[in-house]
Design an enzyme around this catalytic site. Structure first.
Site, mmCIF file in Angstrom:
data_model
loop_
_atom_site.group_PDB
_atom_site.id
_atom_site.type_symbol
_atom_site.label_atom_id
_atom_site.label_comp_id
_atom_site.label_asym_id
_atom_site.label_seq_id
_atom_site.Cartn_x
_atom_site.Cartn_y
_atom_site.Cartn_z
ATOM 1 N N ARG A 1 20.439 4.889 -8.556
ATOM 2 C CA ARG A 1 19.221 5.664 -8.834
ATOM 3 C C ARG A 1 19.459 7.158 -8.645
ATOM 4 N NH1 ARG A 1 14.961 7.639 -5.360
ATOM 5 N NH2 ARG A 1 16.116 6.710 -3.637
ATOM 6 N N ALA B 1 3.337 2.875 -5.139
ATOM 7 C CA ALA B 1 3.114 2.016 -6.300
ATOM 8 C C ALA B 1 1.743 1.340 -6.214
ATOM 9 C CB ALA B 1 4.228 0.982 -6.405
ATOM 10 N N SER C 1 0.822 -1.216 0.000
ATOM 11 C CA SER C 1 0.000 0.000 0.000
ATOM 12 C C SER C 1 0.856 1.266 0.000
ATOM 13 C CB SER C 1 -0.910 -0.006 1.230
ATOM 14 O OG SER C 1 -0.105 0.028 2.398
ATOM 15 N N GLY C 2 1.988 1.236 -0.718
ATOM 16 C CA GLY C 2 2.782 2.455 -0.883
ATOM 17 C C GLY C 2 2.373 3.200 -2.140
ATOM 18 N N LYS D 1 1.060 -5.402 4.996
ATOM 19 C CA LYS D 1 1.388 -6.377 6.046
ATOM 20 C C LYS D 1 1.346 -5.751 7.432
ATOM 21 C CE LYS D 1 6.450 -6.078 5.494
ATOM 22 N NZ LYS D 1 7.662 -6.880 5.270
ATOM 23 N N ALA E 1 9.219 9.432 2.550
ATOM 24 C CA ALA E 1 9.931 10.171 1.495
ATOM 25 C C ALA E 1 9.948 11.653 1.834
ATOM 26 C CB ALA E 1 9.277 9.936 0.143
ATOM 27 N N GLN E 2 11.082 12.262 1.588
ATOM 28 C CA GLN E 2 11.259 13.662 1.989
ATOM 29 C C GLN E 2 11.410 14.567 0.776
ATOM 30 O OE1 GLN E 2 14.598 13.836 4.697
ATOM 31 N NE2 GLN E 2 13.565 12.645 6.272
ATOM 32 N N GLY E 3 12.508 14.335 0.011
ATOM 33 C CA GLY E 3 12.924 15.265 -1.048
ATOM 34 C C GLY E 3 11.818 15.596 -2.022
ATOM 35 N N HIS F 1 19.657 2.392 1.649
ATOM 36 C CA HIS F 1 18.505 3.256 1.384
ATOM 37 C C HIS F 1 17.559 2.724 0.313
ATOM 38 C CE1 HIS F 1 16.337 7.042 1.089
ATOM 39 N NE2 HIS F 1 16.660 7.178 -0.190
ATOM 40 N N GLU G 1 18.411 18.180 -6.110
ATOM 41 C CA GLU G 1 19.127 17.133 -5.372
ATOM 42 C C GLU G 1 20.333 16.683 -6.190
ATOM 43 O OE1 GLU G 1 16.181 14.614 -2.685
ATOM 44 O OE2 GLU G 1 15.451 14.659 -4.733
ATOM 45 N N HIS H 1 22.317 5.925 1.131
ATOM 46 C CA HIS H 1 22.088 7.369 1.159
ATOM 47 C C HIS H 1 23.205 7.992 1.987
ATOM 48 C CE1 HIS H 1 20.263 11.288 1.659
ATOM 49 N NE2 HIS H 1 19.283 10.933 0.844
ATOM 50 N N ARG I 1 24.772 10.147 -5.798
ATOM 51 C CA ARG I 1 24.741 9.625 -4.437
ATOM 52 C C ARG I 1 25.832 8.599 -4.140
ATOM 53 N NH1 ARG I 1 18.601 8.481 -2.890
ATOM 54 N NH2 ARG I 1 18.360 10.729 -2.857
ATOM 55 N N ASP J 1 10.140 -8.666 0.562
ATOM 56 C CA ASP J 1 9.193 -9.789 0.464
ATOM 57 C C ASP J 1 8.782 -10.082 -0.976
ATOM 58 O OD1 ASP J 1 9.367 -9.401 3.159
ATOM 59 O OD2 ASP J 1 7.222 -9.215 3.526
HETATM 60 P P1 FAD Z 1 6.573 1.083 -0.025
HETATM 61 O O1 FAD Z 1 6.135 2.479 -0.005
HETATM 62 O O2 FAD Z 1 7.775 0.695 0.690
HETATM 63 O O3 FAD Z 1 5.348 0.178 0.327
HETATM 64 C C1 FAD Z 1 5.478 -1.213 0.479
HETATM 65 C C2 FAD Z 1 4.142 -1.760 0.919
HETATM 66 O O4 FAD Z 1 4.159 -3.169 0.815
HETATM 67 C C3 FAD Z 1 3.783 -1.459 2.365
HETATM 68 O O5 FAD Z 1 2.403 -1.180 2.414
HETATM 69 C C4 FAD Z 1 4.046 -2.770 3.082
HETATM 70 O O6 FAD Z 1 3.251 -2.943 4.231
HETATM 71 C C5 FAD Z 1 3.650 -3.743 1.999
HETATM 72 N N1 FAD Z 1 4.241 -5.078 2.102
HETATM 73 C C6 FAD Z 1 5.543 -5.421 2.036
HETATM 74 N N2 FAD Z 1 5.672 -6.757 2.118
HETATM 75 C C7 FAD Z 1 4.427 -7.273 2.226
HETATM 76 C C8 FAD Z 1 3.898 -8.580 2.354
HETATM 77 N N3 FAD Z 1 4.687 -9.678 2.407
HETATM 78 N N4 FAD Z 1 2.562 -8.741 2.451
HETATM 79 C C9 FAD Z 1 1.732 -7.663 2.428
HETATM 80 N N5 FAD Z 1 2.177 -6.390 2.319
HETATM 81 C C10 FAD Z 1 3.515 -6.206 2.210
HETATM 82 N N6 FAD Z 1 12.067 8.398 -3.283
HETATM 83 C C11 FAD Z 1 11.800 9.486 -4.020
HETATM 84 O O7 FAD Z 1 11.528 9.374 -5.217
HETATM 85 N N7 FAD Z 1 11.805 10.715 -3.446
HETATM 86 C C12 FAD Z 1 12.089 10.912 -2.131
HETATM 87 O O8 FAD Z 1 12.068 12.025 -1.649
HETATM 88 C C13 FAD Z 1 12.399 9.779 -1.343
HETATM 89 N N8 FAD Z 1 12.733 9.917 -0.036
HETATM 90 C C14 FAD Z 1 12.910 8.788 0.714
HETATM 91 C C15 FAD Z 1 13.154 8.918 2.088
HETATM 92 C C16 FAD Z 1 13.271 7.794 2.881
HETATM 93 C C17 FAD Z 1 13.531 7.935 4.357
HETATM 94 C C18 FAD Z 1 13.144 6.508 2.308
HETATM 95 C C19 FAD Z 1 13.249 5.278 3.148
HETATM 96 C C20 FAD Z 1 12.948 6.363 0.937
HETATM 97 C C21 FAD Z 1 12.833 7.508 0.140
HETATM 98 N N9 FAD Z 1 12.603 7.401 -1.230
HETATM 99 C C22 FAD Z 1 12.352 8.520 -1.969
HETATM 100 C C23 FAD Z 1 12.401 6.102 -1.848
HETATM 101 C C24 FAD Z 1 10.888 5.872 -1.991
HETATM 102 O O9 FAD Z 1 10.241 6.408 -0.863
HETATM 103 C C25 FAD Z 1 10.545 4.424 -2.113
HETATM 104 O O10 FAD Z 1 11.351 3.809 -3.084
HETATM 105 C C26 FAD Z 1 9.085 4.276 -2.535
HETATM 106 O O11 FAD Z 1 8.271 4.956 -1.623
HETATM 107 C C27 FAD Z 1 8.698 2.821 -2.607
HETATM 108 O O12 FAD Z 1 7.317 2.751 -2.808
HETATM 109 P P2 FAD Z 1 6.628 1.343 -2.992
HETATM 110 O O13 FAD Z 1 5.204 1.612 -3.196
HETATM 111 O O14 FAD Z 1 7.377 0.560 -3.985
HETATM 112 O O15 FAD Z 1 6.868 0.609 -1.594
HETATM 113 C C1 SIN Z 2 16.032 12.469 0.013
HETATM 114 O O1 SIN Z 2 15.156 13.292 0.276
HETATM 115 O O2 SIN Z 2 17.229 12.681 0.164
HETATM 116 C C2 SIN Z 2 15.632 11.144 -0.532
HETATM 117 C C3 SIN Z 2 15.380 11.280 -1.961
HETATM 118 C C4 SIN Z 2 15.422 9.947 -2.638
HETATM 119 O O3 SIN Z 2 15.785 8.949 -2.034
HETATM 120 O O4 SIN Z 2 15.100 9.931 -3.820
#
Ligand code: FAD
Ligand code: SIN
Length: 556
Positions: free
Chosen positions: A383, A20, A17-18, A39, A50-52, A348, A117, A241, A287, A220
Site C-alpha cells: 500500500r 470506514a 466504528s473506524g 467491540k 493514524a498520523q501522516g 502495520h 510520504e 511499517h 515502504r 475479525d
Molecule cells: P479501524 O479504524 O481499525 O476500525 C475497526 C473497528 O471495528 C473498530 O471500531 C473496532 O472496535 C471494530 N471491530 C473490529 N472487530 C469487531 C468485531 N468482531 N465486532 C465489533 N466491532 C469490531 N492510514 C492512512 O491512510 N494514513 C495514515 O496516516 C495512517 N496512519 C496510521 C498510523 C497507525 C499507528 C496505524 C495503526 C495505522 C495507520 N494507517 C494510516 C492505517 C489506517 O489508520 C487504517 O487502515 C484505517 O484507519 C482502518 O480503518 P477501518 O475503518 O477499516 O478500521
Molecule cells: C504514517 O504516518 O507513517 C502512517 C501512514 C500510513 O500508514 O499510511
C-alpha cells in the site's frame, strides 16, 4: 446465560466504528435505520492512531495521473488500475466532504498544508498535524451523534455472520441475514437481523508479535467473512511499517513516515546514512523497500534498531509539524528536537482482505466489506502511504450509495429477513483453563513474527503452517466446548487469518512487494497481475492459489 434475537430487523448493521464504518453510516440516507457497533470503546480501532494523513490529488489532472502511477508503482504493478483511478479521482471530493463536516486540516495561508510520504512523487497528503486520525474521528463522530437514524453501541463483539447457508438453506443463494453479537457488558450473545450488513472491522496486524496497531486488529471481519463463504485475496501482503519507536514501554508507537517526508534520515548507530545504498529515493522509497533495508542492516550488524533523525530541522519546525509524536517521545525520554529516535519495523497494514466489487459488495448477497478488512484491488503488493484512509472514505460512500439504491429493490425482490435461531450454548461450559487461550495468543504471534515476517523462506512458511494447524485444532476444540469470551473469539479469528496469510504466501512462487522469499527472489512478469485467491469452495482442494491471469499466459 440468556441469549436473544432482536425483534425487528435493522436496515443496516455496521460492524466497526473506524473511518470506514463511520463514513458509511454518514453517507446512508437518513430514512434508513443504522446500528453501528464497536467491540470496544468507539475509539478503539486504528483510525484514531493514524498520523501522516489522507492521500488526495488536489493539484488537478497531472497530480491525479501521478498519484495513480505512484500507487501502482508502490503496489508493484499488482493494483487494479481501474480501481486505483476511481479511488484517486474521488480524493478531492472526499477532502471537500470532510472540510464541509468541519475537519480542521493543517493549512498554510489559504491552502491546505500538504505533507509528503514514501512512494509519493509529490506533496499530496492532507493532514491535521501528526494526529490526523484522532481529528478525523472527532469530526465524523460529532456528525454521527447528531444523526437520529444512527445508533452507536460500544462493547458489542460480532462473533459470526448469520447467512442462509449457515442456517442450512444451501439450495438458495447465500444471503447475509445479520450477525451473532456478544454484548460484553451483559455476556449475552444476541442475534441481530439486518437487511444489509457492512463489515468495517479493520486489519489483522495483531497476528504479529510486534505491530503498530491497537489490540483489536485481530482480523475479525476477514475471518467472519471467510467462514461465511467470502473469497479472500492477497493475504501474503502484510505491510511492515519501517519506523516504530524501539522502546518496550511504548509497546507500539509509530513514528510517522511524514517525518521522513519532511526530511528525516535513517542512520546506523555510528551515524552513517544507509538508505541511498538501497534505492534512488533513499528514505522516501516505498515502504516495503525501506522496511527490508532496515531489517537487512539490523541482521547484518547484529544491532537492535536503527535511528531516525530530524533534529536538524530545529525545535520550532518539529513542534509545529509533529507535536503529538514529540510529546510521546519525550514521555519515554527521547527529545527528537535534539537526538535521533531508535526505530524498528513492525506489522502495520493488511493489504489483502475480503474480495469486494466497486460497491464494497462481497460474494454474499447483502454483505459489504469496507476499509482495511476488504480487498478492493487498490493496494496490490504494497500500500502507498496514506491511501488507506482515502480508501475507507471512498468505499464507505460507495457501499452506502449501493445500499440506498438497492434497499427498496431488495424489499420487493427478497423475502423478508426470516427469524433466526438464538445463539445456542447449551452444549458448552465455562472455560476451565484460560491459560490455553493466552498461551496460544503468544505462540501464534511469535510464530508469525519468526516465520512469516519481512523475509520469508518456504521452509519457514511450512513451519508456520504446521504450527498453525496444531493451534487451530486446539482453538477449535476449545471454542466447541467452552463459553465464548473476548479473548477466545479474537484468537479464533486470528488463527484463521494467520492460516490464510501463510497459505497465500506459500502459493506465490515469486517475490513481489511485501512478499519477499529467498526461495523465489525474483518478480515474475507472468504474475504481475495475479492476485492470490483463497476460496472457501476449494476447501479440501487447494485452498489458496495465485493463478496466472489468462491475458498473461505466454501464447503458442
Ligand atoms: P479501524 O479504524 O481499525 O476500525 C475497526 C473497528 O471495528 C473498530 O471500531 C473496532 O472496535 C471494530 N471491530 C473490529 N472487530 C469487531 C468485531 N468482531 N465486532 C465489533 N466491532 C469490531 N492510514 C492512512 O491512510 N494514513 C495514515 O496516516 C495512517 N496512519 C496510521 C498510523 C497507525 C499507528 C496505524 C495503526 C495505522 C495507520 N494507517 C494510516 C492505517 C489506517 O489508520 C487504517 O487502515 C484505517 O484507519 C482502518 O480503518 P477501518 O475503518 O477499516 O478500521
Ligand atoms: C504514517 O504516518 O507513517 C502512517 C501512514 C500510513 O500508514 O499510511
Amino acid at each position: 446465560m440468556p441469549h436473544s434475537s432482536l425483534n425487528s430487523p435493522i436496515d443496516v448493521l455496521i460492524i466497526g466504528s473506524g473511518a470506514a464504518g463511520l463514513s458509511a453510516a454518514l453517507r446512508l440516507p437518513s430514512y434508513l435505520t443504522v446500528l453501528l457497533l464497536s467491540k470496544s470503546s468507539i475509539n478503539a480501532g486504528s483510525t484514531p492512531w493514524a498520523q501522516g494523513g489522507i492521500a488526495a490529488a488536489l493539484g488537478g489532472i497531472d497530480d491525479i495521473e501521478q498519484h495513480i502511477q505512484d500507487t501502482c508503482r508502490a503496489g508493484n504493478e499488482l493494483p487494479d488500475v481501474a480501481v486505483v483511478r476511481r479511488v484517486v479521482e474521488a480524493g478531492a471530493e472526499q477532502i471537500d466532504w470532510l472540510l464541509a463536516l468541519g475537519m480542521p486540516f493543517s493549512s498554510e495561508s489559504t491552502h491546505l498544508h500538504l505533507t509528503r510520504e514514501g512512494g509519493h512523487g509529490a506533496r499530496r497528503i492532507a493532514h491535521a498535524a501528526d494526529h490526523t486520525g484522532r481529528t478525523l474521528m472527532e469530526t465524523l463522530l460529532d456528525t454521527v451523534h447528531a444523526r437520529t437514524n444512527i445508533t452507536v453501541r460500544e462493547h458489542q463483539l460480532a462473533v459470526d455472520l448469520i447467512t442462509t447457508h449457515r442456517l442450512g438453506h444451501i439450495d438458495q443463494p447465500n444471503r447475509c441475514l445479520g450477525a451473532y453479537v456478544l454484548d460484553l457488558q451483559s455476556d449475552r450473545v444476541n442475534a441481530l437481523r439486518a437487511q444489509h450488513v457492512i463489515l468495517a472491522t479493520g486489519g489483522a496486524a495483531k497476528a504479529y508479535l510486534y505491530t503498530t496497531n491497537p489490540d483489536g486488529s485481530t482480523g475479525d471481519g476477514i475471518a467472519m467473512g471467510w467462514r461465511a463463504g467470502c473469497r479472500v485475496a492477497n493475504m501474503e501482503f502484510m505491510q511492515f511499517h519501517p519506523t516504530c519507536l524501539f522502546e518496550p514501554r511504548a509497546k507500539s508507537f509509530l513514528i510517522s513516515e511524514a517525518v521522513r517526508g519532511e526530511g528525516g534520515v535513517l542512520l546506523l548507530p555510528d551515524g552513517t546514512r544507509f538508505m541511498p545504498n538501497y534505492h534512488p529515493d533513499a528514505e522516501l522509497a516505498p515502504r516495503d523497500v525501506v522496511a527490508r533495508a532496515i531489517d537487512s542492516e539490523i541482521k547484518r550488524l547484529g544491532i537492535d534498531c536503527v535511528y531516525l533523525d530530524i533534529s536538524f530541522k530545529g525545535r520550532a519546525f518539529i513542534e509545529e509539524h509533529f507535536p503529538m509524536i514529540h510529546q510521546r517521545c519525550l514521555q519515554y525520554g527521547y527529545d527528537m528536537t535534539t537526538q535521533p529516535l531508535p526505530v524498528v519495523p513492525a506489522a502495520h497494514y493488511t493489504c489483502g482482505g475480503i474480495v469486494v466489487d466497486e460497491h464494497g459488495h462481497t460474494d454474499i448477497a447483502g454483505l459489504y466489506a469496507i476499509g482495511e478488512t476488504s480487498h478492493t484491488g487498490l493496494h496490490g503488493a504494497n500500500r502507498l502511504a496514506s491511501n488507506s484512509l482515502l480508501e475507507c472514505l471512498v468505499y464507505g460512500e460507495a457501499a452506502a450509495r449501493h445500499i440506498a439504491e438497492r434497499h427498496d429493490l431488495a424489499h420487493s425482490r427478497n423475502p423478508p429477513i426470516p427469524a433466526v435461531p438464538d445463539w445456542d450454548d447449551s452444549q458448552v461450559t465455562d472455560a476451565d483453563e484460560a491459560v490455553i487461550v493466552t498461551h496460544n495468543w503468544d505462540e501464534l504471534r511469535r510464530a508469525m513474527w519468526d516465520y512469516v515476517g519481512i523475509v520469508r523462506t518456504t521452509k519457514r512458511l511450512q513451519r508456520a503452517e504446521h504450527r498453525i494447524a496444531l493451534l487451530r485444532r486446539e482453538i477449535q476444540d476449545y471454542y466447541a466446548h467452552f463459553r465464548v469470551s473476548n479473548n477466545l473469539i479474537e484468537l479464533r479469528n486470528l488463527v484463521d487469518v494467520a492460516d490464510l496469510i501463510v497459505r497465500s504466501a506459500l502459493s506465490r512462487h515469486e517475490s513481489r512487494g511485501l512478499h519477499f522469499t529467498r526461495d523465489y527472489p525474483e518478480s515474475l512478469p507472468a504474475l504481475a497481475h495475479a492476485n492470490t485467491l483463497c476460496s472457501p469452495s476449494n476447501v479440501g482442494h487447494k485452498l489458496c492459489e495465485t493463478p496466472i491471469p489468462a491475458s498473461s499466459e505466454p501464447s503458442g
